[in-house]
Design an enzyme around this catalytic site. Structure first.
Site, PDB file in Angstrom:
ATOM      1  CG  HIS A 158      -0.183   0.072   2.526  1.00  0.00           C
ATOM      2  ND1 HIS A 158       0.358   1.235   3.033  1.00  0.00           N
ATOM      3  CD2 HIS A 158       0.104  -0.900   3.426  1.00  0.00           C
ATOM      4  CE1 HIS A 158       0.953   0.991   4.187  1.00  0.00           C
ATOM      5  NE2 HIS A 158       0.813  -0.306   4.452  1.00  0.00           N
ATOM      6  CD  GLU A 162       2.012  -5.649   8.415  1.00  0.00           C
ATOM      7  OE1 GLU A 162       2.202  -6.887   8.461  1.00  0.00           O
ATOM      8  OE2 GLU A 162       2.766  -4.859   7.815  1.00  0.00           O
TER       9      GLU A 162
END
Length: 366
Positions: A167, A247
């Site tokens: 990202h 994550e």
């Protein structure tokens, strides 16, 4: 710390009953390294008996290695449910095998039993089939002779191609803070990074074809959603989300800088930097992330075999996928740097081989 292993076991019979064989592979739970393999011809037996023999071979190998904890993965629902005590062992021929397996299980401090789809048990299945082939007099060529070269790699079949995009920038990444499950958004610069990555992917071979665009599979957090949406805007691919791409859960370290975490948790933080089994307080270990991502990789390969997929995720899951491609240990988590909005590529082949084609490319930033 006692050795923790994963046992993958399988068995089969060509006739049921008929010529049978079993296979088992024992892996280090942390690194995935193969520690032992068993491939045994069983003469004439039923399929279920062969499955039990595969489990027994795997447990015996793990015991010989001195393992204290075992995680058993098999595609036999019957064996898993019977070993878990949820199903009765009714067949007389299976009862002594089940009893022997239970005796071996009792020798381990921790036991985890999990049914997995056949696609996730390919290694043990191959060993079982090799055993059946050998006792049937079917000569298999060595792997090196069997494989038709594809460049220097020697892999066969059409690979499943993973385009791995981290990202874009967030306020947390600007300040270099632990950013796991906290739901933060992209900065203006991060949005520009995401759009640049989208344009880059749209121009790559195999992403947009006459048959359509590659699917974009993302972690469901806002920063990955925004980045993935920029890719979809550029390519027209379908946007999907998968929790397996989340994550690491940094627990109580969430929002702290590296220096703050080291100061507040000096001993634990130091251990965490060298031991992937260590968890942040109320968080998730790197070993746990690796297992989670491995399962996600297997699911995606099963769903998109031989295709190209764009995976938009975070630094640790992307490192885990690259680690799977390189077949290396957990030290990679600590030694590999991945920039924001960077692109990496790994291909996984049907025969179990893999090829890492690109790592941390940020040329689209310019």
């Amino acid at each position: 710390m006692s050795l923790r292993v994963v046992i993958e076991a399988d068995g089969g019979s060509r006739g049921n009953p008929g010529p049978a064989g079993c296979g088992a592979v024992v892996r280090d739970a942390a690194s995935g390294e193969v520690l032992a393999e068993r491939s045994v011809g069983l003469g004439t037996a039923t399929n279920n008996a062969a499955e039990y023999r595969g489990l027994i071979e795997g447990l015996s190998a793990a015991a010989e290695l001195g393992a204290g904890a075992v995680a058993i993965r098999m595609d036999s629902k019957l064996v898993i449910e019977q070993m878990a005590g949820r199903w009765k062992v009714k067949h007389a021929n299976l009862q002594p095998l089940a009893e022997k397996a239970r005796g071996l299980l009792a020798g381990f401090g921790e036991v985890d039993l999990e049914w997995v789809p056949r696609a996730r048990n390919a290694h043990a299945d191959r060993l079982a089939n090799e055993a059946m082939d050998e006792q049937a007099g079917i000569r298999r060529e060595p792997a090196a002779a069997r494989v038709r070269p594809a460049g220097w790699l020697g892999a066969t079949g059409a690979p499943t191609r993973f385009l791995l995009l981290r990202h874009g920038q967030t306020a947390m990444s600007v300040d270099r803070r632990y950013s796991g499950r906290g739901d933060v958004v992209l900065t203006d610069f991060g949005e520009r990074q995401a759009r640049a990555a989208g344009r880059r992917l749209a121009g790559m071979d195999g992403v947009v074809t006459d048959q359509g665009a590659a699917p974009v599979i993302a972690s469901p957090l806002s920063r990955t959603r925004q980045t993935a949406q920029a890719v979809v805007d550029a390519t027209g691919g379908e946007l999907l989300f998968h929790d397996g791409l989340l994550e690491t859960d940094f627990g109580d370290w969430e929002g702290l800088t590296f220096a703050e975490a080291a100061e507040q948790y000096p001993e634990l933080h130091r251990e965490w930097l060298g031991d992937p089994s260590v968890r942040p307080p109320n968080g998730e270990s790197l070993d746990a992330v690796f297992r989670r991502v491995t399962g996600t990789r297997d699911e995606l390969i099963e769903s998109y075999a031989g295709q190209t997929v764009v995976v938009v995720s975070h630094v640790t899951p992307i490192k885990a996928l690259l680690r799977l491609g390189l077949d290396v240990g957990p030290s990679m988590f600590y030694r590999l740097h991945l920039d924001l909005a960077s692109l990496s590529i790994v291909e996984f082949y049907p025969d179990g081989l893999a090829s890492v084609r690109l790592v941390n490319d940020i040329s689209h930033w310019s």
